[in-house]
Design an enzyme around this catalytic site. Sequence first.
Site, PDB file in Angstrom:
ATOM      1  N   SER A   4      -6.196   0.981  -8.071  1.00  9.00           N
ATOM      2  CA  SER A   4      -7.522   0.400  -7.943  1.00  9.00           C
ATOM      3  C   SER A   4      -8.103   0.056  -9.308  1.00  9.00           C
ATOM      4  O   SER A   4      -7.501  -0.694 -10.066  1.00  9.00           O
ATOM      5  CB  SER A   4      -8.428   1.356  -7.151  1.00  9.00           C
ATOM      6  OG  SER A   4      -9.645   0.732  -6.801  1.00  9.00           O
TER       7      SER A   4
ATOM      8  N   ASP B  93      -6.971  -4.113   3.714  1.00  8.45           N
ATOM      9  CA  ASP B  93      -7.746  -3.280   2.802  1.00  8.45           C
ATOM     10  C   ASP B  93      -9.183  -3.795   2.813  1.00  8.45           C
ATOM     11  O   ASP B  93      -9.445  -4.910   2.366  1.00  8.45           O
ATOM     12  CB  ASP B  93      -7.136  -3.360   1.397  1.00  8.45           C
ATOM     13  CG  ASP B  93      -7.868  -2.500   0.368  1.00  8.45           C
ATOM     14  OD1 ASP B  93      -8.934  -1.964   0.688  1.00  8.45           O
ATOM     15  OD2 ASP B  93      -7.349  -2.380  -0.757  1.00  8.45           O
TER      16      ASP B  93
ATOM     17  N   HIS C 173      -6.852   1.453   1.091  1.00  8.19           N
ATOM     18  CA  HIS C 173      -6.861   1.136  -0.337  1.00  8.19           C
ATOM     19  C   HIS C 173      -6.013   2.100  -1.160  1.00  8.19           C
ATOM     20  O   HIS C 173      -6.004   2.002  -2.381  1.00  8.19           O
ATOM     21  CB  HIS C 173      -8.330   1.176  -0.804  1.00  8.19           C
ATOM     22  CG  HIS C 173      -8.591   0.630  -2.153  1.00  8.19           C
ATOM     23  ND1 HIS C 173      -8.330  -0.681  -2.508  1.00  8.19           N
ATOM     24  CD2 HIS C 173      -9.103   1.221  -3.266  1.00  8.19           C
ATOM     25  CE1 HIS C 173      -8.680  -0.883  -3.768  1.00  8.19           C
ATOM     26  NE2 HIS C 173      -9.149   0.260  -4.247  1.00  8.19           N
TER      27      HIS C 173
END
Length: 291
Positions: free
Chosen positions: A99, A231, A259
Site C-alpha cells: 500500500s 479492492d 487490499h
Amino acid sequence: MPHKPNNILQRNHVNISGKGNKTIMLAHGFGCSQHLWRFIRPYLEEHYQVVLFDYVGSGNSDFSAYQVERYKHLEGYALDVIEICDAMNIKDAIFVGHSISSTIGWIVTQQRPELFSHVVAICPSPCFLNLDNEYQGGFEQQYLEDLIALMDKDYIGWGNYLAPIVMGIDLAPIGPSIDKSDVLVHELLSSFCSTDVTYSKPFAAATFLSDYRSLLPRITHPSLVLQSSNDTLVSVGVGEYIQKNLQNAQLKIIEGNGHCLHVTHPLHVLDQMMTFLQAHPTDEQGLELNH
C-alpha cells in the site's frame, strides 16, 4: 547528531532473518506492522536475508522517537527506511512495499537509488484522490478528510469501518463460528486501534491526502505492481495508471478481494514475486542483466 546504528535498529524494531546473499526488505502499510508479513516470510527466508521493521509510530517501534514535523509527510517514513539501510549497510536490496509503503519506496528510490535493485508494490496507490478525468484515485477529498476527522471523534468506530474495507471481508462477531478470514479482519482492527491516534492520524493524512504521481516517470528500477481484482481502496485502473507511468514495470492482477494480498493470498503473491525476480536477475552490483 547522527543516530547510532543499534539505536536505529531498536527504534524501528528491526528483525533480520534468512540465509540468502541478497536482502529483501518488507515494508508494512498504514495501520499495520511487520507482523502481517508472517505468511510469506518463512518462504523468503529460504532464499534471502529478510529485513522486517516498523515505522516510528507503528507496531513495536520506539514511540518516544516520534517527531511531529518529520512524520507529517511520507518523506519522514522514507527517512526511516534510508536510515535502516545505512545502519545495516544495505544496498541493492529488493524492496517490497504494501500500500502506501510502495509510495514510500518510490521516494527512497529517488533520494537513494543505490539502496534498491527491484521494487515490488502490493496494492499501491500514488494518490487516493479523485483529481480529474485522467486520474481517479477512488475518493473525493472531503470524504477522506471526514474519515480522518472521525479518528478523533470515534477511533473504534473508525477502525470498525475501515478494517473490513481494507481486508475485503465483513467484520463478523467473535465467537465459536469465527473462521480464519474473520480472524484476519479482527487482527487488522486490533492493529488499527492499538496505536494512539496521536501517531496514526498524521500517518493517515499523509497516506490519503497526498499526491506522488509525479514520482512515477522518474523511477527506472525494475518494478512489479500487484493489484487485487476487487479492492475497494485501490482500483485496477490505478494499477494500470502506475504501470503506464513507470518506466520499467509489470502489472499483475491477482483474483481476490481486499487490499492486503500478502495476507489473504500469500501464495499468489509469492508466485508472482519469484517469477518476476527470476526474470530480472542482477549481478553483484545490483545491475539488471540483459539476456
